[in-house]
Design a protein around this motif. Structure first.
Motif, PDB file in Angstrom:
ATOM      1  N   SER A   1       0.833  -1.210   0.000  1.00  0.00           N
ATOM      2  CA  SER A   1       0.000   0.000   0.000  1.00  0.00           C
ATOM      3  C   SER A   1       0.864   1.255   0.000  1.00  0.00           C
ATOM      4  O   SER A   1       0.522   2.256  -0.652  1.00  0.00           O
ATOM      5  N   LEU A   2       1.976   1.210   0.712  1.00  0.00           N
ATOM      6  CA  LEU A   2       2.891   2.362   0.702  1.00  0.00           C
ATOM      7  C   LEU A   2       3.514   2.567  -0.677  1.00  0.00           C
ATOM      8  O   LEU A   2       3.702   3.705  -1.121  1.00  0.00           O
ATOM      9  N   VAL A   3       3.823   1.460  -1.362  1.00  0.00           N
ATOM     10  CA  VAL A   3       4.348   1.569  -2.728  1.00  0.00           C
ATOM     11  C   VAL A   3       3.326   2.224  -3.642  1.00  0.00           C
ATOM     12  O   VAL A   3       3.648   3.116  -4.450  1.00  0.00           O
ATOM     13  N   GLY A   4       2.057   1.818  -3.528  1.00  0.00           N
ATOM     14  CA  GLY A   4       1.013   2.434  -4.344  1.00  0.00           C
ATOM     15  C   GLY A   4       0.793   3.890  -3.997  1.00  0.00           C
ATOM     16  O   GLY A   4       0.575   4.722  -4.890  1.00  0.00           O
ATOM     17  N   SER A   5       0.862   4.207  -2.711  1.00  0.00           N
ATOM     18  CA  SER A   5       0.674   5.601  -2.306  1.00  0.00           C
ATOM     19  C   SER A   5       1.818   6.478  -2.795  1.00  0.00           C
ATOM     20  O   SER A   5       1.601   7.602  -3.276  1.00  0.00           O
ATOM     21  N   ALA A   6       3.049   5.963  -2.683  1.00  0.00           N
ATOM     22  CA  ALA A   6       4.202   6.728  -3.179  1.00  0.00           C
ATOM     23  C   ALA A   6       4.113   6.940  -4.675  1.00  0.00           C
ATOM     24  O   ALA A   6       4.454   8.017  -5.190  1.00  0.00           O
ATOM     25  N   ASN A   7       3.638   5.922  -5.390  1.00  0.00           N
ATOM     26  CA  ASN A   7       3.466   6.065  -6.836  1.00  0.00           C
ATOM     27  C   ASN A   7       2.454   7.163  -7.163  1.00  0.00           C
ATOM     28  O   ASN A   7       2.671   7.971  -8.079  1.00  0.00           O
ATOM     29  N   PHE A   8       1.362   7.216  -6.401  1.00  0.00           N
ATOM     30  CA  PHE A   8       0.328   8.222  -6.678  1.00  0.00           C
ATOM     31  C   PHE A   8       0.803   9.630  -6.319  1.00  0.00           C
ATOM     32  O   PHE A   8       0.528  10.595  -7.042  1.00  0.00           O
ATOM     33  N   VAL A   9       1.519   9.769  -5.215  1.00  0.00           N
ATOM     34  CA  VAL A   9       1.905  11.097  -4.737  1.00  0.00           C
ATOM     35  C   VAL A   9       3.069  11.669  -5.539  1.00  0.00           C
ATOM     36  O   VAL A   9       3.052  12.848  -5.934  1.00  0.00           O
ATOM     37  N   PHE A  10       4.085  10.839  -5.802  1.00  0.00           N
ATOM     38  CA  PHE A  10       5.333  11.362  -6.355  1.00  0.00           C
ATOM     39  C   PHE A  10       5.459  11.198  -7.873  1.00  0.00           C
ATOM     40  O   PHE A  10       6.323  11.826  -8.478  1.00  0.00           O
ATOM     41  N   LEU A  11       4.646  10.351  -8.498  1.00  0.00           N
ATOM     42  CA  LEU A  11       4.794  10.109  -9.930  1.00  0.00           C
ATOM     43  C   LEU A  11       3.586  10.551 -10.735  1.00  0.00           C
ATOM     44  O   LEU A  11       3.525  10.279 -11.941  1.00  0.00           O
ATOM     45  N   SER A  12       2.632  11.204 -10.129  1.00  0.00           N
ATOM     46  CA  SER A  12       1.448  11.637 -10.873  1.00  0.00           C
ATOM     47  C   SER A  12       1.786  12.705 -11.917  1.00  0.00           C
ATOM     48  O   SER A  12       1.052  12.870 -12.904  1.00  0.00           O
ATOM     49  N   PHE A  13       2.889  13.398 -11.718  1.00  0.00           N
ATOM     50  CA  PHE A  13       3.247  14.450 -12.672  1.00  0.00           C
ATOM     51  C   PHE A  13       3.767  13.870 -13.990  1.00  0.00           C
ATOM     52  O   PHE A  13       3.717  14.541 -15.029  1.00  0.00           O
ATOM     53  N   VAL A  14       4.271  12.625 -13.967  1.00  0.00           N
ATOM     54  CA  VAL A  14       4.852  12.047 -15.181  1.00  0.00           C
ATOM     55  C   VAL A  14       3.793  11.821 -16.255  1.00  0.00           C
ATOM     56  O   VAL A  14       4.000  12.222 -17.422  1.00  0.00           O
ATOM     57  N   PRO A  15       2.633  11.182 -15.968  1.00  0.00           N
ATOM     58  CA  PRO A  15       1.606  11.073 -17.017  1.00  0.00           C
ATOM     59  C   PRO A  15       1.145  12.432 -17.537  1.00  0.00           C
ATOM     60  O   PRO A  15       0.835  12.562 -18.730  1.00  0.00           O
ATOM     61  N   ALA A  16       1.121  13.441 -16.655  1.00  0.00           N
ATOM     62  CA  ALA A  16       0.721  14.778 -17.113  1.00  0.00           C
ATOM     63  C   ALA A  16       1.734  15.356 -18.095  1.00  0.00           C
ATOM     64  O   ALA A  16       1.365  15.941 -19.133  1.00  0.00           O
ATOM     65  N   ILE A  17       3.015  15.188 -17.794  1.00  0.00           N
ATOM     66  CA  ILE A  17       4.052  15.667 -18.712  1.00  0.00           C
ATOM     67  C   ILE A  17       3.983  14.923 -20.041  1.00  0.00           C
ATOM     68  O   ILE A  17       4.088  15.534 -21.127  1.00  0.00           O
ATOM     69  N   LEU A  18       3.788  13.609 -19.988  1.00  0.00           N
ATOM     70  CA  LEU A  18       3.695  12.825 -21.230  1.00  0.00           C
ATOM     71  C   LEU A  18       2.463  13.226 -22.041  1.00  0.00           C
ATOM     72  O   LEU A  18       2.484  13.167 -23.281  1.00  0.00           O
ATOM     73  N   TYR A  19       1.412  13.631 -21.359  1.00  0.00           N
ATOM     74  CA  TYR A  19       0.212  14.070 -22.078  1.00  0.00           C
ATOM     75  C   TYR A  19       0.458  15.396 -22.786  1.00  0.00           C
ATOM     76  O   TYR A  19       0.144  15.548 -23.977  1.00  0.00           O
ATOM     77  N   PHE A  20       1.025  16.376 -22.086  1.00  0.00           N
ATOM     78  CA  PHE A  20       1.215  17.699 -22.682  1.00  0.00           C
ATOM     79  C   PHE A  20       2.322  17.701 -23.734  1.00  0.00           C
ATOM     80  O   PHE A  20       2.322  18.551 -24.632  1.00  0.00           O
ATOM     81  N   THR A  21       3.257  16.769 -23.648  1.00  0.00           N
ATOM     82  CA  THR A  21       4.294  16.662 -24.685  1.00  0.00           C
ATOM     83  C   THR A  21       3.861  15.759 -25.837  1.00  0.00           C
ATOM     84  O   THR A  21       4.663  15.486 -26.740  1.00  0.00           O
ATOM     85  N   HIS A  22       2.641  15.272 -25.814  1.00  0.00           N
ATOM     86  CA  HIS A  22       2.058  14.421 -26.856  1.00  0.00           C
ATOM     87  C   HIS A  22       2.806  13.094 -27.035  1.00  0.00           C
ATOM     88  O   HIS A  22       2.713  12.455 -28.080  1.00  0.00           O
ATOM     89  N   VAL A  23       3.524  12.665 -25.995  1.00  0.00           N
ATOM     90  CA  VAL A  23       4.149  11.334 -26.037  1.00  0.00           C
ATOM     91  C   VAL A  23       3.101  10.265 -25.790  1.00  0.00           C
ATOM     92  O   VAL A  23       3.060   9.231 -26.469  1.00  0.00           O
ATOM     93  N   GLU A  24       2.258  10.478 -24.799  1.00  0.00           N
ATOM     94  CA  GLU A  24       1.121   9.596 -24.532  1.00  0.00           C
ATOM     95  C   GLU A  24      -0.121  10.484 -24.504  1.00  0.00           C
ATOM     96  O   GLU A  24      -0.641  10.836 -23.443  1.00  0.00           O
ATOM     97  N   TYR A  25      -0.584  10.826 -25.675  1.00  0.00           N
ATOM     98  CA  TYR A  25      -1.640  11.833 -25.816  1.00  0.00           C
ATOM     99  C   TYR A  25      -2.933  11.169 -26.266  1.00  0.00           C
ATOM    100  O   TYR A  25      -2.940  10.218 -27.053  1.00  0.00           O
TER     101      TYR A  25
END
Length: 426
Positions: A275-299
């Protein structure tokens, strides 16, 4: 606290809890030498005592057999769950990429589901445990797994965050490999992580050297080379094979470092860790999908176009694969590991039906030797001693029956003595 509690390391094949058979207490009468008893009465008494002892032993053996049969049946169910979940996870991921080619977003979304492990564990704890603890009390007790101070910011960033990164890399590289090569090759090459775990444990943890596992590791490496050769060393296939081998390496590194740093964990501790691994993923890595979306890498044009059914299906199957690892409490861990290699023929049938794979002779040989190496790695450490004991029992069974008379008794005694000494020499 329970006296005996199973321990598990997340995403690893761990030793099952040792089930000891306690002696069944019976109403045993003390043996008395009564003056005046005849030889026939003494013999009858001895025969009766021996008969009652044999009956108790028979009941004990029958009870052990029932327990083993029950564990075996649970093991078959676990094998089917792991096989279907792993194959379904692989195939649904490929289908999801046809509509939304976003491997990291899918990895982030699926890993976030790990937050559900500790709440589910707490619900089970409330239903089964006689000690009703509050969520905070249970959390503090499970946090002792990280040390006397429990879960501190320092512990989180040094003992949880690195494993979260390895978890993300393992799944992300696996999904990236699915974009390059067929699912059969990906699933069979990922089985090499068992060989990598052995090699790293032997080098880093100084585990026991086993020749059969060295042979299995060599077979795994040879299978990787043959799999690459089967596709003619094209850049597309080489990249895919490199990605899945890297994923297997990250998985092996995760398991070995977990054992070296944290050891093994009880079920509640493992659920808290995941659960801590999942929470850390949500808190600290949520910005990565956003960056990939705005850079049209995963759009993708809109949220409605995201294949949520596939995303949720992949996440639920991956969640189920990890959840099945807790099944070592009711069955043998070897059977759970067996489900991974059995997913290879399932993926092969799907790929053959969809015409996504060409089963050449070289590919079939590569798949066979990798699966053989995986099965060899499932052998217990004392497998050679078990074979020696089995052969000794078979030799003893093939000996002639005891003859009548003094001479026959002496010959039989000497033969058995030689057998036991030969077994000791081995």
């Amino acid at each position: 606290m329970k006296k005996h509690s199973a321990r598990v390391a997340p995403l690893s094949a761990c030793n099952s809890p040792v089930l000891t058979l306690t002696k069944v207490e019976g109403e045993e009468r003390p043996r008395e030498n009564v003056v005046g008893t005849t030889d026939a009465q003494s013999a009858a008494g001895a025969a009766g005592a021996e008969s009652s002892t044999n009956k108790r032993r028979l009941r004990c053996c029958i009870r052990v057999t029932k327990l083993q049969v029950q564990k075996a049946l649970w093991g078959v169910a676990m094998v089917m769950c792991v096989c279907s979940s792993w194959a379904g996870f692989t195939q649904i991921s490929k289908l999801a990429f046809k509509q939304f080619d976003a491997p990291f977003t899918l990895t982030w979304f699926a890993t976030t589901w790990n937050c559900l492990f500790f709440p589910l564990y707490y619900i089970g704890h409330m239903c089964k445990s006689p000690e009703r603890q509050t969520p905070r009390q249970r959390f503090r007790e499970c946090s002792r797994f990280f040390g006397d101070d429990g879960l501190t910011p320092k512990v989180f960033f040094t003992k949880v965050a690195p494993f979260g990164l390895l978890w993300i890399l393992t799944n992300y590289l696996y999904l990236q490999a699915l974009r390059k090569i067929n699912s059969t090759d990906v699933s069979v090459l990922f089985c090499c992580n068992k060989a990598f775990v052995f090699l790293l444990s032997w080098i880093v943890l100084r585990d026991r050297f086993m020749g059969v596992r060295i042979v299995a590791a060599i077979l795994a490496i040879a299978g990787i080379v043959m799999m690459t050769y089967a596709d003619g060393f094209h850049s597309h296939s080489v990249i895919g094979i490199t990605l899945v081998v890297s994923s297997a390496s990250m998985s092996a590194l995760y398991k070995v470092i977990f054992k070296m740093v944290l050891g093994s964990a009880k079920f509640g501790e493992a659920a808290l860790f995941l659960s801590l691994v999942g929470s850390a993923n949500f808190v600290f890595l949520s910005f990565v999908p956003a960056i990939l979306y705005f850079t049209h890498v995963e759009y993708i044009a809109s949220l409605a176009d995201i294949p949520w059914a596939y995303f949720c299906g992949v996440s639920a199957l991956l969640f189920g694969i990890v959840l099945v690892n807790f099944g070592i409490a009711i069955t043998y861990p070897t059977l759970i590991s067996l489900g991974i290699v059995l997913s290879v023929p399932v993926n092969a049938m799907v790929d053959l039906y969809t015409c996504e794979i060409n089963f050449s002779t070289v590919r079939l040989i590569a798949v066979s030797i990798i699966c053989l190496g995986f099965l060899m790695l499932l052998l217990p450490e004392d497998w050679d001693q078990c074979i020696i004991q089995l052969s000794a029992k078979l030799r003893k069974r093939d000996e002639p029956a005891d003859g009548s008379g003094e001479l026959g008794t002496g010959i039989t005694w000497r033969t058995r003595a030689r057998t036991s000494m030969s077994t000791f020499a081995h």
